[in-house]
Design a protein around this motif. Structure first.
Motif, PDB file in Angstrom:
ATOM      1  N   TRP A  20       9.060   2.105   1.510  1.00  0.00           N
ATOM      2  CA  TRP A  20       8.506   1.721   3.086  1.00  0.00           C
ATOM      3  C   TRP A  20       7.038   2.776   2.828  1.00  0.00           C
ATOM      4  O   TRP A  20       7.819   3.428   2.843  1.00  0.00           O
ATOM      5  N   SER A  21       6.287   2.018   3.344  1.00  0.00           N
ATOM      6  CA  SER A  21       5.013   2.905   4.369  1.00  0.00           C
ATOM      7  C   SER A  21       4.283   2.446   5.030  1.00  0.00           C
ATOM      8  O   SER A  21       4.107   0.871   5.290  1.00  0.00           O
ATOM      9  N   LEU A  22       3.759   2.825   5.799  1.00  0.00           N
ATOM     10  CA  LEU A  22       2.629   2.700   6.625  1.00  0.00           C
ATOM     11  C   LEU A  22       0.834   2.890   6.886  1.00  0.00           C
ATOM     12  O   LEU A  22       1.193   4.617   6.324  1.00  0.00           O
ATOM     13  N   ARG A  23       0.647   1.846   7.113  1.00  0.00           N
ATOM     14  CA  ARG A  23      -1.529   2.416   6.845  1.00  0.00           C
ATOM     15  C   ARG A  23      -2.089   1.784   8.415  1.00  0.00           C
ATOM     16  O   ARG A  23      -1.675   0.711   8.469  1.00  0.00           O
ATOM     17  N   HIS A  24      -2.562   2.020   8.842  1.00  0.00           N
ATOM     18  CA  HIS A  24      -3.824   1.783   9.513  1.00  0.00           C
ATOM     19  C   HIS A  24      -4.918   1.064   9.263  1.00  0.00           C
ATOM     20  O   HIS A  24      -5.302   1.765   8.034  1.00  0.00           O
ATOM     21  N   SER A  25      -5.305  -0.027   9.323  1.00  0.00           N
ATOM     22  CA  SER A  25      -6.970  -0.348   8.832  1.00  0.00           C
ATOM     23  C   SER A  25      -7.759  -1.567   9.100  1.00  0.00           C
ATOM     24  O   SER A  25      -6.591  -1.997  10.277  1.00  0.00           O
ATOM     25  N   HIS A  26      -8.034  -1.507   8.690  1.00  0.00           N
ATOM     26  CA  HIS A  26      -9.597  -2.625   9.419  1.00  0.00           C
ATOM     27  C   HIS A  26     -10.089  -3.435   8.632  1.00  0.00           C
ATOM     28  O   HIS A  26     -10.151  -3.735   7.534  1.00  0.00           O
ATOM     29  N   ARG A  27     -10.464  -5.311   8.862  1.00  0.00           N
ATOM     30  CA  ARG A  27     -10.109  -6.278   7.662  1.00  0.00           C
ATOM     31  C   ARG A  27     -11.549  -6.688   7.878  1.00  0.00           C
ATOM     32  O   ARG A  27     -12.034  -7.355   9.423  1.00  0.00           O
ATOM     33  N   HIS A  28     -12.729  -5.928   7.354  1.00  0.00           N
ATOM     34  CA  HIS A  28     -14.049  -6.998   7.289  1.00  0.00           C
ATOM     35  C   HIS A  28     -14.582  -6.482   8.857  1.00  0.00           C
ATOM     36  O   HIS A  28     -15.358  -7.465   9.651  1.00  0.00           O
ATOM     37  N   GLY A  29     -14.301  -5.668   9.346  1.00  0.00           N
ATOM     38  CA  GLY A  29     -14.770  -5.681  10.888  1.00  0.00           C
ATOM     39  C   GLY A  29     -13.554  -5.589  11.997  1.00  0.00           C
ATOM     40  O   GLY A  29     -14.451  -6.428  13.082  1.00  0.00           O
ATOM     41  N   ARG A  40      11.197  -4.240  -2.072  1.00  0.00           N
ATOM     42  CA  ARG A  40      12.437  -3.956  -2.849  1.00  0.00           C
ATOM     43  C   ARG A  40      12.164  -4.511  -4.466  1.00  0.00           C
ATOM     44  O   ARG A  40      12.152  -6.041  -3.943  1.00  0.00           O
ATOM     45  N   ASP A  41      12.942  -4.016  -4.929  1.00  0.00           N
ATOM     46  CA  ASP A  41      12.361  -5.037  -6.491  1.00  0.00           C
ATOM     47  C   ASP A  41      11.571  -5.094  -6.439  1.00  0.00           C
ATOM     48  O   ASP A  41      11.399  -6.733  -7.094  1.00  0.00           O
ATOM     49  N   ARG A  42      10.622  -4.308  -6.893  1.00  0.00           N
ATOM     50  CA  ARG A  42       9.679  -4.402  -7.308  1.00  0.00           C
ATOM     51  C   ARG A  42       8.538  -6.169  -5.813  1.00  0.00           C
ATOM     52  O   ARG A  42       7.141  -6.511  -6.637  1.00  0.00           O
ATOM     53  N   LEU A  43       9.103  -5.709  -4.796  1.00  0.00           N
ATOM     54  CA  LEU A  43       8.616  -7.024  -4.767  1.00  0.00           C
ATOM     55  C   LEU A  43       8.088  -6.290  -3.004  1.00  0.00           C
ATOM     56  O   LEU A  43       9.109  -5.537  -2.518  1.00  0.00           O
ATOM     57  N   ALA A  44       6.729  -6.363  -2.900  1.00  0.00           N
ATOM     58  CA  ALA A  44       6.488  -6.407  -1.177  1.00  0.00           C
ATOM     59  C   ALA A  44       6.152  -7.172  -0.231  1.00  0.00           C
ATOM     60  O   ALA A  44       5.440  -8.030  -0.585  1.00  0.00           O
ATOM     61  N   THR A  45       6.599  -6.297   1.010  1.00  0.00           N
ATOM     62  CA  THR A  45       6.096  -7.530   1.810  1.00  0.00           C
ATOM     63  C   THR A  45       6.134  -7.169   3.213  1.00  0.00           C
ATOM     64  O   THR A  45       6.227  -5.525   3.379  1.00  0.00           O
ATOM     65  N   ARG A  46       4.188  -7.529   3.160  1.00  0.00           N
ATOM     66  CA  ARG A  46       3.632  -6.443   4.989  1.00  0.00           C
ATOM     67  C   ARG A  46       3.640  -7.047   5.834  1.00  0.00           C
ATOM     68  O   ARG A  46       3.978  -8.208   6.355  1.00  0.00           O
ATOM     69  N   ILE A  47       4.797  -6.591   6.770  1.00  0.00           N
ATOM     70  CA  ILE A  47       4.692  -6.442   8.113  1.00  0.00           C
ATOM     71  C   ILE A  47       3.641  -6.075   9.166  1.00  0.00           C
ATOM     72  O   ILE A  47       3.769  -4.681   8.606  1.00  0.00           O
ATOM     73  N   VAL A  48       2.622  -6.914   9.502  1.00  0.00           N
ATOM     74  CA  VAL A  48       1.509  -6.564   9.952  1.00  0.00           C
ATOM     75  C   VAL A  48       1.400  -6.936  11.947  1.00  0.00           C
ATOM     76  O   VAL A  48       1.697  -7.939  11.962  1.00  0.00           O
ATOM     77  N   PHE A  49       0.970  -6.276  12.232  1.00  0.00           N
ATOM     78  CA  PHE A  49       0.986  -5.511  14.048  1.00  0.00           C
ATOM     79  C   PHE A  49      -1.028  -5.798  13.589  1.00  0.00           C
ATOM     80  O   PHE A  49      -1.320  -4.598  13.782  1.00  0.00           O
ATOM     81  N   GLU A  50      -0.964  -6.838  14.372  1.00  0.00           N
ATOM     82  CA  GLU A  50      -3.490  -7.161  14.587  1.00  0.00           C
ATOM     83  C   GLU A  50      -2.908  -7.179  15.605  1.00  0.00           C
ATOM     84  O   GLU A  50      -2.818  -7.646  16.834  1.00  0.00           O
ATOM     85  N   ALA A  51      -4.087  -6.177  16.194  1.00  0.00           N
ATOM     86  CA  ALA A  51      -4.959  -5.933  17.587  1.00  0.00           C
ATOM     87  C   ALA A  51      -5.516  -7.290  18.157  1.00  0.00           C
ATOM     88  O   ALA A  51      -5.469  -8.039  17.064  1.00  0.00           O
ATOM     89  N   GLY A  52      -4.560  -7.622  19.490  1.00  0.00           N
ATOM     90  CA  GLY A  52      -5.491  -8.889  20.257  1.00  0.00           C
ATOM     91  C   GLY A  52      -4.989  -8.832  21.592  1.00  0.00           C
ATOM     92  O   GLY A  52      -4.977  -7.592  22.108  1.00  0.00           O
TER      93      GLY A  52
END
Length: 131
Positions: A20-29, A40-52
């Motif tokens: 697992w890894s954690l990143r902070h990001s911004h999508r197009h402003g 897991r087993d070459r499968l990536a699932t992103r658990i996203v917490f978007e501000a709102g």
């Protein structure tokens, strides 16, 4: 200084290991978001917490990797116990078996309750694994 970009290992049992890894990001402003990627087993699932509305991510206001609902409920996504609780809840709901994005806020209430239930004196920070 810790980097959020490295892959960390989460061992669930003798047959189940996640990276697992954690990143902070911004999508197009748009609003900020914390993205916990679980592999897991070459499968990536992103658990996203978007501000709102009623959903807050660190964005320099408090410690990196923290998400809160503004009502005193806060999760530190850098803590392996919190990641384990999120993985367990997503697995319980059948969300980790497909690549793609999962709305972390849907998991948030259940994980907060689980972490609060295990927050007793003498227990290390984070959420210890459940049964």
């Amino acid at each position: 200084m810790r980097t959020d970009r490295r892959l960390r290992t989460l061992v669930v049992d003798d047959r189940t290991t996640y990276l697992w890894s954690l990143r902070h990001s911004h999508r197009h402003g748009e609003s900020c978001r914390e993205v916990l990627t679980v592999y897991r087993d070459r499968l990536a699932t992103r658990i996203v917490f978007e501000a709102g509305e009623g959903r807050y991510v660190a964005d320099g206001y408090w410690f990196s990797g923290c998400v809160t609902d503004g009502h005193g409920n806060l999760l530190n996504l850098h803590e392996p116990g919190v990641v384990r609780a999120l993985v367990d809840e997503a697995t319980r709901r059948g969300l980790l078996w497909e690549a793609g994005d999962v709305d972390g806020w849907e998991l948030f209430p259940a994980v907060v309750v689980r972490c609060a239930a295990t927050a007793t004196p003498g227990v290390p920070p984070g959420c210890p694994p459940g049964p």
